[in-house]
Motif scaffolding. Sequence first.
Motif, short mmCIF file in Angstrom:
data_model
loop_
_atom_site.label_atom_id
_atom_site.label_comp_id
_atom_site.label_asym_id
_atom_site.label_seq_id
_atom_site.Cartn_x
_atom_site.Cartn_y
_atom_site.Cartn_z
N ASP A 67 3.51 -2.39 -14.18
CA ASP A 67 4.26 -3.42 -13.45
C ASP A 67 5.68 -2.97 -13.13
OD1 ASP A 67 2.15 -5.13 -13.42
OD2 ASP A 67 2.80 -6.32 -15.14
N LEU A 68 6.17 -1.98 -13.89
CA LEU A 68 7.53 -1.48 -13.68
C LEU A 68 7.57 -0.29 -12.73
CD1 LEU A 68 8.80 -1.66 -17.39
CD2 LEU A 68 9.11 -3.34 -15.55
N GLY A 69 6.41 0.06 -12.15
CA GLY A 69 6.40 1.14 -11.16
C GLY A 69 6.13 2.51 -11.72
N PHE A 70 5.39 2.59 -12.83
CA PHE A 70 5.06 3.88 -13.44
C PHE A 70 3.55 4.01 -13.60
CE2 PHE A 70 9.42 3.15 -14.65
CZ PHE A 70 10.00 4.40 -14.68
N ARG A 71 3.10 5.25 -13.71
CA ARG A 71 1.71 5.55 -14.07
C ARG A 71 1.72 6.53 -15.23
NH1 ARG A 71 -1.62 7.21 -8.77
NH2 ARG A 71 -3.32 7.29 -10.32
N MET A 72 0.68 6.44 -16.08
CA MET A 72 0.65 7.30 -17.26
C MET A 72 0.29 8.73 -16.89
SD MET A 72 -1.68 7.06 -20.74
CE MET A 72 -0.87 5.62 -21.45
N HIS A 104 5.17 8.63 -15.42
CA HIS A 104 5.97 9.11 -14.30
C HIS A 104 6.13 7.99 -13.27
CE1 HIS A 104 1.75 9.93 -13.06
NE2 HIS A 104 2.19 9.62 -11.84
N GLN A 105 7.28 7.97 -12.63
CA GLN A 105 7.58 6.92 -11.66
C GLN A 105 6.84 7.19 -10.35
OE1 GLN A 105 11.78 6.52 -10.65
NE2 GLN A 105 11.57 4.30 -10.67
N VAL A 106 6.36 6.13 -9.71
CA VAL A 106 5.62 6.27 -8.46
C VAL A 106 6.45 5.71 -7.31
CG1 VAL A 106 3.41 6.12 -9.64
CG2 VAL A 106 4.46 4.03 -8.74
N THR A 107 6.02 6.01 -6.11
CA THR A 107 6.71 5.51 -4.93
C THR A 107 6.39 4.03 -4.72
OG1 THR A 107 4.87 6.09 -3.47
CG2 THR A 107 6.55 7.79 -3.87
#
Length: 417
Positions: free
Chosen positions: A75-80, A111-114
């Motif tokens: 929900d915060l814009g990250f993927r594992m 890691h942060q995603v677009t």
Amino acid sequence: MGCGQSSSAAAPRPAGGAAAAVQQEPKYAGPPVTYNIVNIDVPHESQTGLLFSPEMAFNTLTGSVYLPALTNMYDLGFRMSTFNVSPGSMTASGFVSLKLESKLRTQGIFHQVTEEEKGKWKLCMEKSSLPQQVFGTGLLKIGGTSSTQPIHIFQTIDRISNEGGRLVSIEVTGGSFTGASAAPVSATMGMGTQPSMMLYGHSPSTLLCVDIFYEMPTTQGGEKYMYQIVPAQMSAVLKTLTGAIGGSWTVTFDWMNIVGPYLSQGWKLVEVFLDQNNKSFSDRAFMASKITSEVGAMFIFEKPLSKANDNTPVYEAKMVEYRAPGKMKMAGIGKTTIEVNANWDSVIAQEGQNGWDLVRILQTPATIFKQSLSMTPEFGWVHYIYFQRKIMQAPAEQQSTDEPPAPVLPPQEQETN
């Protein structure tokens, strides 16, 4: 099987911290990778009735302890990128009975995603297991073998891919063994792959618990992915002198000859998993000994189904060797405490600045001791950290002549009439 719901628990912290020596590379033309790490320490205890008891149990970690905090990151814009269980501390005490108290660090690295990619995936987890046979023989030539059957892991990956999901990480989170007469025990629970007991006997009933993390799309009709699972073997040799602390380690793991051919044909490396198919033996001589550990591993590769026949290279990979610092403290008679501070945050953060996406932190059997007369000797636990990133400028007209190693295919169920 379950896909956790978001939670506000366990706020993440940016990866970083003390400076670490990272090899300088030419500036990467692609975007950097921004990491966030969620650490959750879990107390853990195991005990045998007698020092040579035929039974010891390690409780498996409960996913509810860490899954809500991990799913919250989406929900915060990250993927594992990976999930890791590593030792924070361990205390062993007792003479007639052996009691182990440990604090395990579960670590989700994201890691942060677009903005375009945000919200398209949700994190899920499924419990699996590795049935294991352990057998050890020898008095002068001490050793043992453990073999596992990762059938359910193969089947789970196959099912996830058919449902449109994508594999993220596989980690051993517990286990138990019974019926042993001081069998060689592969240390699990993030405490390493090296055998921690080298006597003779066998353990006919052993079960390792495994967490499989994967992502499912939040919308229907998207791309599906296929997987290849390739076996490998790591060899670690420890040479010691009688009375000396530690010794000289040599670790051999020809990972590039496995990864290279697959990357050159358009595959992506998604996981390196130690499958606990291990062998160890010790050759003893006057004033010296040599301990050899052969550790089984699985390299897992992913490719979009739409690119099944497209062999254009997409990714490149690298490995960074890292020593997680630790201290050993002997407090009183029969009580020893090991503390590990595996602060690799700064290494991961620095590699991310040059576009490297983390794949796996892999613990090797090698433990490097610093010779010391102190009651708190220092040591380092050797890890291999794997990264990959997209190729921004593919070599012109590159034709690979290397054939990838043969994969291990998930077993197919037989039809019954």
